[in-house]
Scaffold this active site. Sequence first.
Site, PDB file in Angstrom:
ATOM      1  N   TYR A  81      -3.887  -1.855  -5.616  1.00 33.61           N
ATOM      2  CA  TYR A  81      -3.354  -1.564  -4.283  1.00 33.61           C
ATOM      3  C   TYR A  81      -3.177  -2.900  -3.564  1.00 33.61           C
ATOM      4  O   TYR A  81      -4.154  -3.507  -3.137  1.00 33.61           O
ATOM      5  CB  TYR A  81      -4.314  -0.640  -3.533  1.00 33.61           C
ATOM      6  CG  TYR A  81      -3.859  -0.124  -2.177  1.00 33.61           C
ATOM      7  CD1 TYR A  81      -2.669  -0.526  -1.578  1.00 33.61           C
ATOM      8  CD2 TYR A  81      -4.634   0.804  -1.497  1.00 33.61           C
ATOM      9  CE1 TYR A  81      -2.278  -0.022  -0.341  1.00 33.61           C
ATOM     10  CE2 TYR A  81      -4.246   1.319  -0.253  1.00 33.61           C
ATOM     11  CZ  TYR A  81      -3.068   0.887   0.318  1.00 33.61           C
ATOM     12  OH  TYR A  81      -2.694   1.387   1.549  1.00 33.61           O
ATOM     13  N   LYS A 138       0.515  -0.468  -6.509  1.00 33.40           N
ATOM     14  CA  LYS A 138       1.040   0.174  -5.304  1.00 33.40           C
ATOM     15  C   LYS A 138       1.267  -0.964  -4.338  1.00 33.40           C
ATOM     16  O   LYS A 138       0.317  -1.590  -3.865  1.00 33.40           O
ATOM     17  CB  LYS A 138       0.013   1.165  -4.758  1.00 33.40           C
ATOM     18  CG  LYS A 138       0.261   1.568  -3.328  1.00 33.40           C
ATOM     19  CD  LYS A 138      -0.733   2.617  -2.907  1.00 33.40           C
ATOM     20  CE  LYS A 138      -0.930   2.719  -1.401  1.00 33.40           C
ATOM     21  NZ  LYS A 138       0.245   2.489  -0.581  1.00 33.40           N
TER      22      LYS A 138
HETATM   23  C1  LIG Z   1      -0.410  -0.345   6.328  1.00 33.96           C
HETATM   24  C2  LIG Z   1      -0.195   1.075   5.913  1.00 33.96           C
HETATM   25  O1  LIG Z   1      -0.858   1.946   6.392  1.00 33.96           O
HETATM   26  N1  LIG Z   1       0.722   1.299   5.015  1.00 33.96           N
HETATM   27  C3  LIG Z   1       1.054   2.623   4.562  1.00 33.96           C
HETATM   28  C4  LIG Z   1       2.500   2.907   4.771  1.00 33.96           C
HETATM   29  O2  LIG Z   1       2.818   4.116   4.180  1.00 33.96           O
HETATM   30  C5  LIG Z   1       2.735   2.980   6.269  1.00 33.96           C
HETATM   31  O3  LIG Z   1       1.941   3.994   6.802  1.00 33.96           O
HETATM   32  C6  LIG Z   1       4.153   3.288   6.586  1.00 33.96           C
HETATM   33  O4  LIG Z   1       4.998   2.400   5.935  1.00 33.96           O
HETATM   34  C7  LIG Z   1       4.394   3.264   8.097  1.00 33.96           C
HETATM   35  O5  LIG Z   1       4.291   1.961   8.580  1.00 33.96           O
HETATM   36  C8  LIG Z   1       0.709   2.871   3.134  1.00 33.96           C
HETATM   37  O6  LIG Z   1       1.011   1.780   2.343  1.00 33.96           O
HETATM   38  C9  LIG Z   1      -0.736   3.299   3.130  1.00 33.96           C
HETATM   39  C10 LIG Z   1      -1.107   4.191   2.054  1.00 33.96           C
HETATM   40  O7  LIG Z   1      -0.311   4.533   1.230  1.00 33.96           O
HETATM   41  C11 LIG Z   1      -2.475   4.682   2.077  1.00 33.96           C
HETATM   42  O8  LIG Z   1      -2.781   5.445   2.944  1.00 33.96           O
HETATM   43  O9  LIG Z   1      -3.259   4.285   1.233  1.00 33.96           O
END
Ligand SMILES: CC(=O)N[C@@H]([C@@H](O)[C@H](O)[C@H](O)CO)[C@@H](O)CC(=O)C(=O)O
Length: 305
Positions: free
Chosen positions: A137, A165
Site C-alpha cells: 500500500y 495499491k
Molecule cells: C488518502 C486517501 O484516503 N486515499 C484514498 C482515496 O480513495 C481517496 O479517498 C480519494 O481519492 C478521495 O480523495 C484511498 O487511497 C484510501 C483507501 O483506499 C483506503 O481506505 O485504504
Amino acid sequence: MLLDKYKGIIPAFYACYDESGEISPERIKLLANHLYEKGVQGLYVGGSSGECIYQNLEERKATLKYVSESLKGKLTLIAHVGAPSTKESVELAKYAEELGYDALSAIPPIYFKLPESSIEKYWTEIMDSTELPFIIYNIPQTTGYNLSINLLTKLLKNDKLIGVKNSSMPVMDIERFKAAAPEEFIVFNGPDEQYVSGRLIGADSGIGGTYGVMPELFLKAEEFVVAGNFSEARKIQRDINDIIIALCSLNGSMYSTIKEIYKLRGINIGSVRGPLEPVSGEDLGKIEIIKNMIDVAKQKFGIEN
Ligand SMILES: CC(=O)N[C@@H]([C@@H](O)[C@H](O)[C@H](O)CO)[C@@H](O)CC(=O)C(=O)O
C-alpha cells in the site's frame, strides 16, 4: 487467470460503529452485504477508510471477522494489516489468513522516519508470516514514504508480492511500477479522482475510499474504460470529481460526510472516531445536496438502482 479476482472495483471498507462509537457487528454486516449487492469485485478491509490507525488490534480483528463472516467466498477480500509494530501486523496477517482472506496489504511503517532497509524488512516479515499473497500500500501523502523502484525490484523476488495499491498522485507512478514488474503484477489505482487516467496508463484495477458511497459510478466508469469509450469515461470522471470535491468541502472529514449520506439512504454505519470530526452545524444541511449530486449523476448515465 489467477489474478483476475483482483480486477475491478474494490471499495475500501468504512469503519462501522454503533451509537456509542464501538465496532458494530450488525452494521459491518449491513454495509458488507449492501456493497456485495452493488456488484463490486471485492473489499479492502481495515485501510485508511477503515480508520485503522484509530482502532486497537481487537477492534481491527473484529472488523476482519464480521466482513469475512458475511462475504467469504462471495467477493475478493483483502485485509489491510499495517500497524505500528511488525508484531501487531503479523498477528493481524495470521488472523486474516485463518479467516480465509484472499490477500494481505500494508502501508509502510509509520511515525518514525525509518530507512528503506527497515521498510523492506517490515513488508518481508509480513509476507513471510502467512501463505497469502501480498499487496504493497503506497500512500506517500500520509506515510511520508514513496515506494522506490529499487525497493520494489528487491521485493519482487518474493513470489508472494502480487501488486501495489498506489495512492500517490502522479499517474506516472503507476506506469513506472508496471514497467518495473512482470506483466501479471497488479497495480491498483488509489486516487479516485484519477480512476480513468490511472486505468489508461496501466492500472489493472482500483481500490478507493469514495467507491463505497457511489459504487455504481465507478462500475460505470470501468465499463466505459473496458469498452474504449473514452469520451463517456471522461464525462463520468468529471462528475465523480465534482462529487469528491463536495465530499471534502464540509467541516469534519470526508468519511463523516460519506457516513451521513449513508444515513440518508437508510444505512446507518455510525460516525467517525476522533480525532476525525463528525459533520456539524450548518454543514449537516448540505449532505442532502451531495447525495443528490450522486443520484443525478447516476440518472445521467442511465444507472437505475
Ligand atoms: C488518502 C486517501 O484516503 N486515499 C484514498 C482515496 O480513495 C481517496 O479517498 C480519494 O481519492 C478521495 O480523495 C484511498 O487511497 C484510501 C483507501 O483506499 C483506503 O481506505 O485504504
